[in-house]
Design an enzyme around this catalytic site. Structure first.
Site, PDB file in Angstrom:
ATOM      1  N   LYS A  70       0.805  -1.226   0.000  1.00 28.20           N
ATOM      2  CA  LYS A  70       0.000   0.000   0.000  1.00 28.20           C
ATOM      3  C   LYS A  70       0.840   1.279   0.000  1.00 28.20           C
ATOM      4  CE  LYS A  70      -4.362  -1.558   1.990  1.00 28.20           C
ATOM      5  NZ  LYS A  70      -5.402  -1.250   3.005  1.00 28.20           N
ATOM      6  N   ASP A 106     -10.223   3.241   1.720  1.00 32.61           N
ATOM      7  CA  ASP A 106     -10.416   2.676   3.060  1.00 32.61           C
ATOM      8  C   ASP A 106     -11.085   3.684   3.996  1.00 32.61           C
ATOM      9  OD1 ASP A 106      -9.351   0.141   2.592  1.00 32.61           O
ATOM     10  OD2 ASP A 106      -7.310   0.777   3.027  1.00 32.61           O
TER      11      ASP A 106
END
Length: 274
Positions: A70, A106
Site C-alpha cells: 500500500k 479505506d
C-alpha cells in the site's frame, strides 16, 4: 459472470498473501450485476516493480492493493489523489491507457460504516493501532471534525500519527483510564484463527457507546461479542470492506455499485466458513 473472451477486461488485487481475499467474490458479483465483460482475480505479488510493468503491458484496467504494497506502490504511480497523499497509502489503482492513478477508499469505507450508526463531528473516537487502516480512518474522521485519540503498542508510532492529524496519543497501558463515544480496533487482534482474543476487556468497553472492529473474519469477533454483552452498539469489519470495495468499483467503472448484493454475497461466503 459473462463468458471470458478476447474482449474481457482484467482487474485484480495484488498483495502477499491474497488467497484469502474476499475481493474477487465481491467485485465479480458487481461486474456480473451490470453485465460488464470483466473478470477480477487475485495476484500473489512479492516483486512490485515487475507487477506494475505487467499491469501496463497487459492493460490490466484496475487494481486493489493490500499488504504489504500500500505504501511502496506510491512511487510507481503517475498521479495520486489528494486524500491518498495525506494518508500516505494506496489501496486502489485506475489504469487509464498506461497512466496510473492512485486512490485510497479505506477511509471512505470506514466513514460510511460509522455514519450508519453515529454522528461523527464533535464525537470522541479512540483508535487502537497506528498502521495503514488506522491512518486511513484517522484522516477520514479528522476531515469530518472528530476528536481523535490514538492508542498503539508502540507509543512512538502512535504519537507520530497523532501529530500528523493534531490528535492525542496514549500508551497502550493507559487504555483502562480512557473513555469516549466510539472505540475502533484496527489491529489484527481477534482475527481468524485467533478468534478467542480481544484487544481490550469489558471494563474498557463499558466506557463506549459504539464499538467498531475492522476485522471481518470472523464476522462477529470476540471484541464485538463482548461489546454487545456490555450494551454497546457494534459495527463489524465487513461493512468497511464492502464500502471501500464499492467505491473502487465506482472509480473503475463510473457506475453505481450494487452495495447490498456485494454485502450479501460476502456474508453468505463467510457464513459457510463458520
Amino acid at each position: 459472470m459473462m463468458p471470458i473472451d478476447a474482449e474481457t477486461s482484467l482487474y485484480g488485487i495484488i498483495g502477499h498473501p491474497v488467497r484469502h481475499s474476499l475481493s474477487p467474490i465481491i467485485q465479480n458479483l458487481a461486474f456480473t450485476s451490470y453485465n460488464i465483460n470483466a473478470v477480477y482475480l487475485a495476484f500473489e505479488v512479492t516483486e512490485l516493480s515487475g507487477a506494475i510493468k505487467g499491469v501496463k503491458a497487459l492493460g490490466i484496467k484496475g487494481l486493489s492493493v493490500t499488504i504489504p504494497h500500500k505504501i511502496n506502490i506510491m512511487s510507481f504511480l503517475d498521479e495520486i489523489d489528494i486524500m491518498a497523499q495525506k494518508i500516505g497509502a494506496i489501496n486502489t489503482v485506475v489504469n487509464r491507457d498506461g497512466y496510473l492513478l492512485g486512490f485510497n477508499t479505506d477511509w471512505l469505507g470506514a466513514l460510511l460504516s460509522l455514519k450508519e450508526k453515529t454522528e461523527i463531528k464533535g464525537k470522541r473516537f479512540v483508535i487502537l493501532g497506528a498502521g495503514g487502516a488506522a491512518r486511513a480512518i484517522a484522516f477520514g474522521l479528522k476531515k469530518e471534525g472528530a476528536e481523535i485519540i490514538i492508542v498503539n503498542r508502540t507509543y512512538e508510532k502512535g504519537c507520530a500519527l497523532a501529530k500528523e492529524i493534531n490528535a492525542h496519543a496514549f500508551p497502550w497501558e493507559k487504555l483502562p483510564v480512557l473513555a469516549g463515544d466510539v472505540l475502533i480496533n484496527t489491529t489484527p487482534i481477534g482475527m481468524w484463527p485467533e478468534i478467542d482474543t480481544s484487544p481490550v476487556d469489558e471494563k474498557v468497553l463499558a466506557k463506549f457507546e459504539l464499538v467498531m472492529d475492522t476485522v471481518y473474519r470472523p464476522l462477529k469477533t470476540k471484541l464485538l461479542q463482548m461489546a454487545e454483552k456490555m450494551g454497546c452498539n457494534t459495527i463489524g469489519g465487513l461493512k468497511m470492506l464492502i464500502y471501500q470495495g464499492a467505491e473502487q468499483f465506482r472509480l473503475w467503472t463510473k457506475k453505481e455499485p450494487p452495495v447490498e448484493k456485494m454485502l450479501k454475497v460476502a456474508e453468505k461466503f463467510l457464513e459457510k466458513e463458520n
